[in-house]
Design a protein around this motif. Structure first.
Motif, PDB file in Angstrom:
ATOM      1  N   MET A  96       0.829  -1.208   0.000  1.00 29.23           N
ATOM      2  CA  MET A  96       0.000   0.000   0.000  1.00 29.23           C
ATOM      3  C   MET A  96       0.864   1.259   0.000  1.00 29.23           C
ATOM      4  SD  MET A  96      -3.265   1.251   2.194  1.00 29.23           S
ATOM      5  CE  MET A  96      -4.391   0.681   0.914  1.00 29.23           C
ATOM      6  N   ALA A  97       1.927   1.271   0.787  1.00 33.45           N
ATOM      7  CA  ALA A  97       2.818   2.429   0.823  1.00 33.45           C
ATOM      8  C   ALA A  97       3.436   2.669  -0.553  1.00 33.45           C
ATOM      9  CB  ALA A  97       3.898   2.217   1.869  1.00 33.45           C
ATOM     10  N   GLU A  98       3.880   1.594  -1.198  1.00 33.87           N
ATOM     11  CA  GLU A  98       4.486   1.723  -2.526  1.00 33.87           C
ATOM     12  C   GLU A  98       3.466   2.255  -3.540  1.00 33.87           C
ATOM     13  OE1 GLU A  98       7.882  -1.816  -2.314  1.00 33.87           O
ATOM     14  OE2 GLU A  98       5.912  -2.251  -3.163  1.00 33.87           O
ATOM     15  N   GLU A  99       2.215   1.802  -3.424  1.00 33.89           N
ATOM     16  CA  GLU A  99       1.174   2.246  -4.354  1.00 33.89           C
ATOM     17  C   GLU A  99       0.893   3.736  -4.191  1.00 33.89           C
ATOM     18  OE1 GLU A  99      -1.601   0.657  -7.356  1.00 33.89           O
ATOM     19  OE2 GLU A  99       0.376   0.205  -6.552  1.00 33.89           O
ATOM     20  N   ILE A 100       0.774   4.194  -2.956  1.00 35.56           N
ATOM     21  CA  ILE A 100       0.523   5.618  -2.710  1.00 35.56           C
ATOM     22  C   ILE A 100       1.686   6.463  -3.222  1.00 35.56           C
ATOM     23  CG2 ILE A 100       0.275   7.366  -0.890  1.00 35.56           C
ATOM     24  CD1 ILE A 100      -1.262   5.213   0.743  1.00 35.56           C
ATOM     25  N   CYS A 101       2.909   6.035  -2.936  1.00 32.41           N
ATOM     26  CA  CYS A 101       4.083   6.792  -3.394  1.00 32.41           C
ATOM     27  C   CYS A 101       4.173   6.808  -4.918  1.00 32.41           C
ATOM     28  CB  CYS A 101       5.363   6.188  -2.801  1.00 32.41           C
ATOM     29  SG  CYS A 101       5.536   6.420  -1.018  1.00 32.41           S
ATOM     30  N   ARG A 102       3.764   5.735  -5.553  1.00 39.46           N
ATOM     31  CA  ARG A 102       3.811   5.675  -7.022  1.00 39.46           C
ATOM     32  C   ARG A 102       2.784   6.618  -7.645  1.00 39.46           C
ATOM     33  NH1 ARG A 102       1.236   3.082 -11.106  1.00 39.46           N
ATOM     34  NH2 ARG A 102      -0.185   1.952  -9.709  1.00 39.46           N
ATOM     35  N   LEU A 103       1.605   6.690  -7.040  1.00 39.51           N
ATOM     36  CA  LEU A 103       0.528   7.479  -7.626  1.00 39.51           C
ATOM     37  C   LEU A 103       0.618   8.970  -7.303  1.00 39.51           C
ATOM     38  CD1 LEU A 103      -2.436   5.012  -6.937  1.00 39.51           C
ATOM     39  CD2 LEU A 103      -1.433   5.566  -9.167  1.00 39.51           C
ATOM     40  N   LEU A 104       1.271   9.311  -6.180  1.00 44.73           N
ATOM     41  CA  LEU A 104       1.396  10.714  -5.779  1.00 44.73           C
ATOM     42  C   LEU A 104       2.866  11.118  -5.737  1.00 44.73           C
ATOM     43  CD1 LEU A 104      -1.200  11.192  -2.886  1.00 44.73           C
ATOM     44  CD2 LEU A 104      -1.384  11.912  -5.261  1.00 44.73           C
ATOM     45  N   PRO A 105       3.340  11.846  -6.741  1.00 45.27           N
ATOM     46  CA  PRO A 105       4.752  12.241  -6.784  1.00 45.27           C
ATOM     47  C   PRO A 105       5.201  13.046  -5.570  1.00 45.27           C
ATOM     48  CG  PRO A 105       3.699  12.617  -8.911  1.00 45.27           C
ATOM     49  CD  PRO A 105       2.608  12.246  -7.951  1.00 45.27           C
ATOM     50  N   SER A 106       4.281  13.752  -4.906  1.00 45.04           N
ATOM     51  CA  SER A 106       4.662  14.558  -3.735  1.00 45.04           C
ATOM     52  C   SER A 106       4.985  13.690  -2.524  1.00 45.04           C
ATOM     53  CB  SER A 106       3.529  15.530  -3.364  1.00 45.04           C
ATOM     54  OG  SER A 106       2.428  14.829  -2.818  1.00 45.04           O
ATOM     55  N   VAL A 107       4.567  12.437  -2.551  1.00 43.36           N
ATOM     56  CA  VAL A 107       4.742  11.549  -1.394  1.00 43.36           C
ATOM     57  C   VAL A 107       5.930  10.625  -1.639  1.00 43.36           C
ATOM     58  CG1 VAL A 107       3.670   9.770   0.043  1.00 43.36           C
ATOM     59  CG2 VAL A 107       2.290  11.663  -0.828  1.00 43.36           C
ATOM     60  N   GLU A 108       7.031  10.904  -0.933  1.00 42.95           N
ATOM     61  CA  GLU A 108       8.228  10.064  -1.043  1.00 42.95           C
ATOM     62  C   GLU A 108       8.221   8.943  -0.005  1.00 42.95           C
ATOM     63  OE1 GLU A 108      11.358  13.399  -2.764  1.00 42.95           O
ATOM     64  OE2 GLU A 108      11.183  13.136  -0.589  1.00 42.95           O
ATOM     65  N   GLN A 109       7.636   9.218   1.151  1.00 39.34           N
ATOM     66  CA  GLN A 109       7.441   8.202   2.170  1.00 39.34           C
ATOM     67  C   GLN A 109       6.080   8.423   2.818  1.00 39.34           C
ATOM     68  OE1 GLN A 109      10.857   8.215   4.901  1.00 39.34           O
ATOM     69  NE2 GLN A 109      11.733   6.533   3.722  1.00 39.34           N
ATOM     70  N   VAL A 110       5.499   7.347   3.343  1.00 43.48           N
ATOM     71  CA  VAL A 110       4.155   7.435   3.894  1.00 43.48           C
ATOM     72  C   VAL A 110       4.048   6.530   5.111  1.00 43.48           C
ATOM     73  CG1 VAL A 110       3.244   5.586   2.407  1.00 43.48           C
ATOM     74  CG2 VAL A 110       1.690   7.337   3.290  1.00 43.48           C
ATOM     75  N   ARG A 111       3.211   6.929   6.049  1.00 40.17           N
ATOM     76  CA  ARG A 111       2.918   6.069   7.196  1.00 40.17           C
ATOM     77  C   ARG A 111       1.415   5.849   7.270  1.00 40.17           C
ATOM     78  NH1 ARG A 111       6.074   6.453  12.780  1.00 40.17           N
ATOM     79  NH2 ARG A 111       7.511   5.207  11.505  1.00 40.17           N
ATOM     80  N   LEU A 112       1.032   4.589   7.483  1.00 41.33           N
ATOM     81  CA  LEU A 112      -0.376   4.223   7.580  1.00 41.33           C
ATOM     82  C   LEU A 112      -0.874   4.353   9.009  1.00 41.33           C
ATOM     83  CD1 LEU A 112      -0.476   0.981   5.371  1.00 41.33           C
ATOM     84  CD2 LEU A 112      -0.729   3.374   4.669  1.00 41.33           C
ATOM     85  N   VAL A 113      -2.122   4.832   9.136  1.00 45.54           N
ATOM     86  CA  VAL A 113      -2.796   4.930  10.432  1.00 45.54           C
ATOM     87  C   VAL A 113      -4.228   4.422  10.228  1.00 45.54           C
ATOM     88  CG1 VAL A 113      -1.345   6.799  11.303  1.00 45.54           C
ATOM     89  CG2 VAL A 113      -3.382   7.362   9.971  1.00 45.54           C
ATOM     90  N   SER A 114      -5.107   4.662  11.195  1.00 43.55           N
ATOM     91  CA  SER A 114      -6.442   4.070  11.131  1.00 43.55           C
ATOM     92  C   SER A 114      -7.578   5.049  10.856  1.00 43.55           C
ATOM     93  CB  SER A 114      -6.746   3.326  12.440  1.00 43.55           C
ATOM     94  OG  SER A 114      -5.824   2.272  12.633  1.00 43.55           O
ATOM     95  N   SER A 115      -7.343   6.352  10.984  1.00 45.27           N
ATOM     96  CA  SER A 115      -8.428   7.317  10.750  1.00 45.27           C
ATOM     97  C   SER A 115      -7.869   8.627  10.222  1.00 45.27           C
ATOM     98  CB  SER A 115      -9.204   7.581  12.042  1.00 45.27           C
ATOM     99  OG  SER A 115      -8.434   8.367  12.937  1.00 45.27           O
ATOM    100  N   GLY A 116      -8.748   9.388   9.565  1.00 44.03           N
ATOM    101  CA  GLY A 116      -8.344  10.690   9.056  1.00 44.03           C
ATOM    102  C   GLY A 116      -7.937  11.637  10.160  1.00 44.03           C
ATOM    103  N   THR A 117      -8.653  11.597  11.287  1.00 49.56           N
ATOM    104  CA  THR A 117      -8.279  12.429  12.433  1.00 49.56           C
ATOM    105  C   THR A 117      -6.861  12.120  12.886  1.00 49.56           C
ATOM    106  OG1 THR A 117     -10.504  12.812  13.291  1.00 49.56           O
ATOM    107  CG2 THR A 117      -8.741  12.810  14.899  1.00 49.56           C
ATOM    108  N   GLU A 118      -6.554  10.839  12.993  1.00 45.13           N
ATOM    109  CA  GLU A 118      -5.220  10.419  13.428  1.00 45.13           C
ATOM    110  C   GLU A 118      -4.150  10.870  12.439  1.00 45.13           C
ATOM    111  OE1 GLU A 118      -3.010   6.209  14.686  1.00 45.13           O
ATOM    112  OE2 GLU A 118      -5.051   6.184  13.875  1.00 45.13           O
ATOM    113  N   ALA A 119      -4.460  10.769  11.145  1.00 44.50           N
ATOM    114  CA  ALA A 119      -3.489  11.168  10.126  1.00 44.50           C
ATOM    115  C   ALA A 119      -3.236  12.672  10.155  1.00 44.50           C
ATOM    116  CB  ALA A 119      -3.998  10.745   8.750  1.00 44.50           C
ATOM    117  N   ALA A 120      -4.290  13.478  10.255  1.00 45.38           N
ATOM    118  CA  ALA A 120      -4.126  14.935  10.286  1.00 45.38           C
ATOM    119  C   ALA A 120      -3.398  15.379  11.549  1.00 45.38           C
ATOM    120  CB  ALA A 120      -5.486  15.620  10.188  1.00 45.38           C
ATOM    121  N   MET A 121      -3.771  14.807  12.694  1.00 38.86           N
ATOM    122  CA  MET A 121      -3.124  15.125  13.961  1.00 38.86           C
ATOM    123  C   MET A 121      -1.627  14.807  13.894  1.00 38.86           C
ATOM    124  SD  MET A 121      -3.850  13.221  17.597  1.00 38.86           S
ATOM    125  CE  MET A 121      -3.110  11.690  16.998  1.00 38.86           C
TER     126      MET A 121
END
Length: 426
Positions: A96-121
């Motif tokens: 999933m991390a590789e897929e997100i990084c491939r589709l969004l050039p601005s994202v070089e690394q990504v961390r997965l969480v469980s909710s939008g609130t958690e991600a924004a925080m």
């Protein structure tokens, strides 16, 4: 005989505050009894009384391929047979991390969480940790989850720090949050001119979905990108709603703007609890275990949830998916607008990708203030008329709607036909 929805709602209120686990579900904005859903398939769901509705919330965005898509269900079932959660890394998280990084050039690394609130925080904490600054800029009408720093409304004067909009949020938290008007680039210029060296980040919904659908102007986002770069602040795009919903490149692809960090959710989980934040590698490496910014989650990257998300992400990459989705959403917006015009009701609609907005106003709002001036009472009456006719819209005048790939021409036509009756009643 009482409706089963009424019975369930009365029962729920005894054990759950307000009878719901997320406030908008309670129908307080529109009045009446919320519908308790028993099952869903394609563009429809059914309530506890067995009534079928055309669904235009789609679990508030994730059901982009329609409810209970066979590929998504199969992926979840297969993943579940291997165990529900491990508290240890899996290959699925990498995919999933590789897929997100491939589709969004601005994202070089990504961390997965469980909710939008958690991600924004977490993105806010990362921005503050990386810049060693405390102040953040947000915009009135944009919602980024229920973290303390973000439950803030505008103060009484221009460029004033905000006040808490929820009990339990200390004023000390709110005083670090500066609330500006959406689509007002001049305010951005002014606040950065006076305190740019104190601002850690700017967070924005590039396509707002929580004051109904409101598009950012290109000038607004371009100014934001420029002043953040000039002053060393982090630009955060909250694409929890718009991410992979308005296009495969998300809103940042539509606007041609590169944020420093991106917050994702909803579609990447396909209806299961998956969200993410990611961006420049030099920023992401401030996170523990590499850096001093701590963030963790027992269920982050849950294998069953990630399976649903990956199956959905594969489906949206099929040729013509977004062209067809956008065409159906535009048909809905245009059909509703024409129906209102026939009935002589002041109304307009807008659509971006698979998101749409309905406004009882003469023109499409471009700000929170303009959205607040729309006819909310008329929306509430329209909502209930449509509900009676088997069409489920967002139970609030301040929420965007969502179309899925399962909303066929026949489903759109049925919706517009219902709207003709509803507008006539108004």
């Amino acid at each position: 005989m009482n409706s089963k929805n009424d019975i369930l709602f009365a029962r729920a209120q005894a054990s759950t505050p307000g009878g719901v686990n997320s406030p908008v579900r309670a129908f307080r904005s529109v009045g009446g009894t919320p519908r308790f859903i028993t099952r869903a398939e394609g563009p429809h769901f059914w309530d506890a009384d067995g009534k079928r509705y055309i669904d235009y919330i789609g679990s508030w965005g994730p059901a982009i391929v329609g409810h209970a898509h066979p590929d998504v269900i199969r992926a979840v079932q297969e993943a579940a047979t291997h165990g529900l959660s491990f508290g240890a890394p899996t290959e699925a998280e990498i995919l999933m991390a590789e897929e997100i990084c491939r589709l969004l050039p601005s994202v070089e690394q990504v961390r997965l969480v469980s909710s939008g609130t958690e991600a924004a925080m977490s993105a806010l904490r990362l921005a503050r940790g990386a810049t060693r600054r405390d102040k953040i800029v947000k915009f009135e009408g944009c919602y980024h989850g229920h973290a303390d720093s973000l439950l803030v409304k505008a103060g009484s004067g221009l460029l004033t720090f905000g006040n808490p909009t929820s009990a339990g949020v200390p004023e000390d938290f709110a005083r670090h949050t500066l609330v500006l008007d959406y689509n007002e680039p001049q305010q951005l210029e002014e606040v950065f001119r006076t305190m740019g060296d104190q601002i850690a980040c700017v967070i924005v919904e590039p396509v707002a979905g929580n004051m109904n659908l409101v598009r950012a102007t290109p000038e607004f986002l371009q100014t934001m990108r420029r002043v953040c770069s000039e002053h060393g602040a982090v630009l955060i795009f909250d694409e929890v709603m718009s991410g992979f919903r308005v296009g495969l490149g998300c809103a940042q692809g539509l606007y041609g703007i590169t944020p420093d960090l991106t917050v994702l959710g909803k579609v990447i989980g396909g209806g299961m609890p998956v969200a993410a934040f990611g961006g420049r590698k030099d920023l992401m490496q401030h996170l523990a275990p590499l850096g001093p910014v701590y963030q963790a989650g027992t269920l982050s990257g849950n294998p069953v949830a990630v399976a649903a998300g990956m199956a959905t992400m594969k489906l949206v990459q099929q040729p013509g998916f977004y062209e067809n989705l956008g065409a159906q959403t535009n048909k809905l917006a245009e059909g509703l607008t024409a129906a209102a015009r026939e009935a002589g009701v002041p109304f307009c609609a807008d659509a971006v990708g698979g998101m749409f907005g309905l406004y009882f106003a003469d023109s499409i709002p471009a700000s929170y203030k303009a959205m607040m001036a729309t006819d909310k009472d008329r929306f509430n009456r329209f909502f209930h008329a449509m509900l009676d006719l088997g069409v489920y819209l967002a139970p609030s005048a301040f929420e965007a709607g969502f179309v899925s790939a399962a909303h066929s021409d026949a489903v759109i036509a049925e919706t517009v036909s219902a709207a003709r009756q509803a507008f006539t009643r108004l």
